[in-house]
Design a protein around this motif. Structure first.
Motif, PDB file in Angstrom:
ATOM      1  N   ASP A 208       0.636  -1.204   0.021  1.00 22.05           N
ATOM      2  CA  ASP A 208      -0.073  -0.125   0.107  1.00 22.05           C
ATOM      3  C   ASP A 208       0.713   1.390   0.092  1.00 22.05           C
ATOM      4  O   ASP A 208       0.254   2.407  -0.010  1.00 22.05           O
ATOM      5  CB  ASP A 208      -0.955   0.006   1.116  1.00 22.05           C
ATOM      6  CG  ASP A 208      -0.327  -0.029   2.277  1.00 22.05           C
ATOM      7  OD1 ASP A 208       1.125  -0.131   2.306  1.00 22.05           O
ATOM      8  OD2 ASP A 208      -1.026  -0.309   3.656  1.00 22.05           O
ATOM      9  N   CYS A 209       2.197   1.027  -0.159  1.00 21.97           N
ATOM     10  CA  CYS A 209       3.090   2.321  -0.299  1.00 21.97           C
ATOM     11  C   CYS A 209       3.631   2.765   1.076  1.00 21.97           C
ATOM     12  O   CYS A 209       3.909   3.990   0.994  1.00 21.97           O
ATOM     13  CB  CYS A 209       2.743   3.102  -1.315  1.00 21.97           C
ATOM     14  SG  CYS A 209       2.297   2.459  -2.765  1.00 21.97           S
ATOM     15  N   LYS A 210       2.879   2.116   2.092  1.00 19.78           N
ATOM     16  CA  LYS A 210       2.982   2.908   3.389  1.00 19.78           C
ATOM     17  C   LYS A 210       4.186   2.227   4.319  1.00 19.78           C
ATOM     18  O   LYS A 210       4.158   1.018   4.290  1.00 19.78           O
ATOM     19  CB  LYS A 210       1.681   2.921   4.295  1.00 19.78           C
ATOM     20  CG  LYS A 210       0.704   3.499   3.613  1.00 19.78           C
ATOM     21  CD  LYS A 210      -0.731   3.356   4.200  1.00 19.78           C
ATOM     22  CE  LYS A 210      -1.608   4.133   3.568  1.00 19.78           C
ATOM     23  NZ  LYS A 210      -3.103   3.803   4.185  1.00 19.78           N
ATOM     24  N   MET A 232       6.199   3.689  -3.869  1.00 19.74           N
ATOM     25  CA  MET A 232       5.564   2.492  -4.498  1.00 19.74           C
ATOM     26  C   MET A 232       5.742   1.459  -3.073  1.00 19.74           C
ATOM     27  O   MET A 232       5.975   2.164  -2.016  1.00 19.74           O
ATOM     28  CB  MET A 232       6.466   1.896  -5.458  1.00 19.74           C
ATOM     29  CG  MET A 232       6.397   2.742  -6.795  1.00 19.74           C
ATOM     30  SD  MET A 232       7.085   2.199  -8.130  1.00 19.74           S
ATOM     31  CE  MET A 232       6.001   0.912  -8.630  1.00 19.74           C
ATOM     32  N   GLY A 233       5.566   0.317  -3.275  1.00 18.79           N
ATOM     33  CA  GLY A 233       5.475  -0.489  -2.103  1.00 18.79           C
ATOM     34  C   GLY A 233       6.731  -0.661  -1.449  1.00 18.79           C
ATOM     35  O   GLY A 233       7.927  -0.743  -1.985  1.00 18.79           O
ATOM     36  N   ASP A 253       9.958   1.743  -5.666  1.00 19.74           N
ATOM     37  CA  ASP A 253      10.333   3.080  -6.218  1.00 19.74           C
ATOM     38  C   ASP A 253      11.795   3.241  -6.554  1.00 19.74           C
ATOM     39  O   ASP A 253      12.092   4.314  -6.965  1.00 19.74           O
ATOM     40  CB  ASP A 253       9.639   4.353  -5.562  1.00 19.74           C
ATOM     41  CG  ASP A 253      10.371   4.549  -4.102  1.00 19.74           C
ATOM     42  OD1 ASP A 253      11.400   3.956  -3.693  1.00 19.74           O
ATOM     43  OD2 ASP A 253       9.740   5.356  -3.183  1.00 19.74           O
ATOM     44  N   GLU A 254      12.647   2.323  -6.199  1.00 24.96           N
ATOM     45  CA  GLU A 254      14.162   2.463  -6.411  1.00 24.96           C
ATOM     46  C   GLU A 254      14.677   3.475  -5.587  1.00 24.96           C
ATOM     47  O   GLU A 254      16.018   3.791  -5.922  1.00 24.96           O
ATOM     48  CB  GLU A 254      14.299   2.791  -7.923  1.00 24.96           C
ATOM     49  CG  GLU A 254      13.598   1.814  -8.972  1.00 24.96           C
ATOM     50  CD  GLU A 254      13.798   1.839 -10.285  1.00 24.96           C
ATOM     51  OE1 GLU A 254      14.591   2.906 -10.890  1.00 24.96           O
ATOM     52  OE2 GLU A 254      13.471   0.875 -11.036  1.00 24.96           O
ATOM     53  N   TYR A 368       6.280  -4.066  -9.904  1.00 22.22           N
ATOM     54  CA  TYR A 368       5.877  -4.766  -8.914  1.00 22.22           C
ATOM     55  C   TYR A 368       6.304  -6.174  -9.138  1.00 22.22           C
ATOM     56  O   TYR A 368       5.397  -6.981  -9.074  1.00 22.22           O
ATOM     57  CB  TYR A 368       4.526  -4.416  -8.692  1.00 22.22           C
ATOM     58  CG  TYR A 368       4.030  -3.536  -7.942  1.00 22.22           C
ATOM     59  CD1 TYR A 368       3.683  -3.472  -6.479  1.00 22.22           C
ATOM     60  CD2 TYR A 368       4.188  -1.887  -8.494  1.00 22.22           C
ATOM     61  CE1 TYR A 368       3.405  -2.510  -5.746  1.00 22.22           C
ATOM     62  CE2 TYR A 368       3.903  -0.745  -7.744  1.00 22.22           C
ATOM     63  CZ  TYR A 368       3.492  -1.053  -6.460  1.00 22.22           C
ATOM     64  OH  TYR A 368       3.071  -0.246  -5.544  1.00 22.22           O
ATOM     65  N   GLU A 369       7.591  -6.344  -8.965  1.00 18.13           N
ATOM     66  CA  GLU A 369       8.050  -7.766  -8.884  1.00 18.13           C
ATOM     67  C   GLU A 369       8.493  -8.237  -7.559  1.00 18.13           C
ATOM     68  O   GLU A 369       8.797  -7.456  -6.668  1.00 18.13           O
ATOM     69  CB  GLU A 369       9.462  -7.724  -9.567  1.00 18.13           C
ATOM     70  CG  GLU A 369      10.184  -9.131  -9.929  1.00 18.13           C
ATOM     71  CD  GLU A 369       9.412  -9.819 -10.886  1.00 18.13           C
ATOM     72  OE1 GLU A 369       8.477 -10.575 -10.597  1.00 18.13           O
ATOM     73  OE2 GLU A 369       9.616 -10.028 -12.001  1.00 18.13           O
ATOM     74  N   SER A 370       8.063  -9.507  -7.337  1.00 20.74           N
ATOM     75  CA  SER A 370       8.632 -10.340  -6.026  1.00 20.74           C
ATOM     76  C   SER A 370       8.501 -11.568  -6.041  1.00 20.74           C
ATOM     77  O   SER A 370       7.866 -12.165  -7.135  1.00 20.74           O
ATOM     78  CB  SER A 370       7.384  -9.632  -4.901  1.00 20.74           C
ATOM     79  OG  SER A 370       6.114 -10.346  -4.957  1.00 20.74           O
TER      80      SER A 370
END
Length: 456
Positions: A208-210, A232-233, A253-254, A368-370
């Protein structure tokens, strides 16, 4: 006088299954022990209907010992394999449990497993101790021990999972018991971590980017803070075990952000590293060194002294980069084993300073890779090999190192570090060293140089 920084590959090991986690044992007597976890999504080749069962996720736990035996003898020896559910995270407890090293493991079965390292006739091996389920229909995504400073007698574990929940577990008689569990994030809670200086404080990051903080004394109903500074996440968090209040976070977000835990409104610094930051690890003894596993952009060692001492909002210098992996950079860890010997001799023929790919494409750049993503199945061929996209590969980070490079501390001296990293689709574990030494600079700059192994 300039500073020379060099990374050197020592050995490459094929883990067969996709590798996503590596951890060196932090206890002195066993600091030569390395654990590596893997994750593989098994596809049902006979599946013909739209409705399908939950895909099977399998894994394997590897145990190695490291022993330097000269330039032409591989230093890493495999001593054990254990077939397990798919592994999402590994962490050693920083203190002995029942006088033995204890390895915690977060699995795709939604459980935290404990494995104890035992010595049998001068040979080490892991024995399964217990498994604690976090709940149904979830994947355990991360875990962290409260013992990060190596001083706690009250060993606890925090874990995050795919339902967005956090779980706090207490350790009693070599078994973990869930003492608290709550919904913390709207989507996957990728990461959870203790503040090593006040283990009643927790941090978590989610899809949720938090980025959130929690105080166990106040209960889990309301976070102590919620930051949306990452765009981002949030997938990596590590509390600095040497400097109180310092926290490092990373995201899809790098960017790597450094924080002062007393003021979470604005980070101390922000460093763009060119790839989603899946793992961050502070050095075992050097408080200013931070290792980052940057998914689509390899592995980097950041120098965080200025940001920590002065609160400089600019990026932290990158002292060295390890670029010899050919796939997603996930697992990374510093070894606690001291390296006093000189680096291995160079091969007789000059080796290239970087690896070039002649095949078109490179890595498919998916924000969004995981390891748990459903689309990872479309990126493998029938042999489990990574299928590159036919678009230009992502640009590597070109952030230059300062010249001369900053010293590691107030009294900087030569040092050598042993590291392990692993990459996903090519299922490779690399053991490498980083040498940092003062010497006359020939070119007037302190650029880091990467060399392949003479015999990989």
């Amino acid at each position: 006088m300039g500073w020379q920084s060099r990374t050197r590959s020592l050995q490459v090991f094929d883990t067969e299954l996709s590798a996503d986690s590596v951890e060196w044992c932090p206890l002195n007597q066993w600091s030569h022990i390395l654990a590596c976890g893997t994750y593989q999504l098994q596809k049902d080749q006979e599946e013909t209907t739209v409705e399908s069962t939950t895909p099977s996720r399998t894994g394997r736990l590897y145990l190695f010992k490291f022993q330097s035996q000269g330039s032409f003898t591989p230093p890493l020896t495999e001593i054990q394999q254990i077939d397990t559910p798919a592994i999402l995270d590994l962490k050693w407890c920083h203190i002995p449990v029942c006088e033995r090293p204890m390895l915690g493991m977060a699995t795709a079965r939604g459980e935290i497993q404990l494995h104890s390292l035992v010595d049998a006739q001068q040979s080490s091996c892991l024995e399964h101790v217990s498994s604690t389920e976090l709940g149904p229909d979830r994947l355990a995504l991360s875990l962290d021990w409260s013992t990060g400073r190596g001083e706690s007698s009250d060993a606890r574990v925090v874990s995050s999972d795919s339902t967005g929940s956090l779980s706090v577990l207490s350790l009693g008689e070599a078994r973990l018991n869930v003492v608290s569990q709550w919904k913390a994030h709207d989507f996957e809670a990728w990461i959870s971590a203790f503040s090593y200086w006040d283990t009643q404080l927790l941090y978590s990051g989610g899809d949720d980017c938090k980025l959130k903080g929690w105080d166990l004394r106040m209960g889990p109903s309301t976070p102590t803070f919620t930051s949306k500074r990452h765009s981002m996440g949030v997938c990596s968090i590590h509390s600095n075990p040497h400097r109180e209040h310092v926290l490092a976070t990373g995201s899809y977000d790098e960017n790597v952000l450094l924080w002062d835990g007393r003021n979470m409104r604005q980070p101390l610094s922000e460093t763009a590293v060119g790839g989603g930051v899946w793992r961050l690890k502070w050095h075992p003894t050097q408080e200013h060194l931070l290792l980052a596993a940057c998914m689509h952009n390899d592995y980097h060692i950041l120098h965080c002294k200025q940001a920590m001492d002065e609160g400089n909002e600019g990026p932290c210098p990158i002292l060295a980069s390890y670029i010899l992996h050919n796939s997603l950079a996930y697992g990374a860890d510093w070894s606690w084993l001291p390296l006093s010997s000189p680096p291995p001799s160079s091969p007789q023929e000059p080796a290239p300073a970087c690896v070039e790919f002649t095949e078109p494409g490179g890595h498919l750049r998916i924000q969004y890779e995981s390891p748990t993503a459903s689309f990872d199945t479309s990126l493998e061929d029938d042999s489990g090999r990574y299928i590159p996209d036919h678009s230009p590969p992502p640009e590597k980070s070109t952030q230059p190192c300062p010249a001369p490079l900053p010293g590691l501390g107030d009294n900087s001296a030569s040092m050598s570090c042993l590291l392990a990293t692993c990459s996903f689709y090519d299922h490779m574990l690399h053991v490498w060293r980083w040498d940092w030494s003062p010497e006359e600079a020939e070119t007037g700059s302190g650029t880091a140089e990467t060399e392949p192994s003479p015999s990989s």
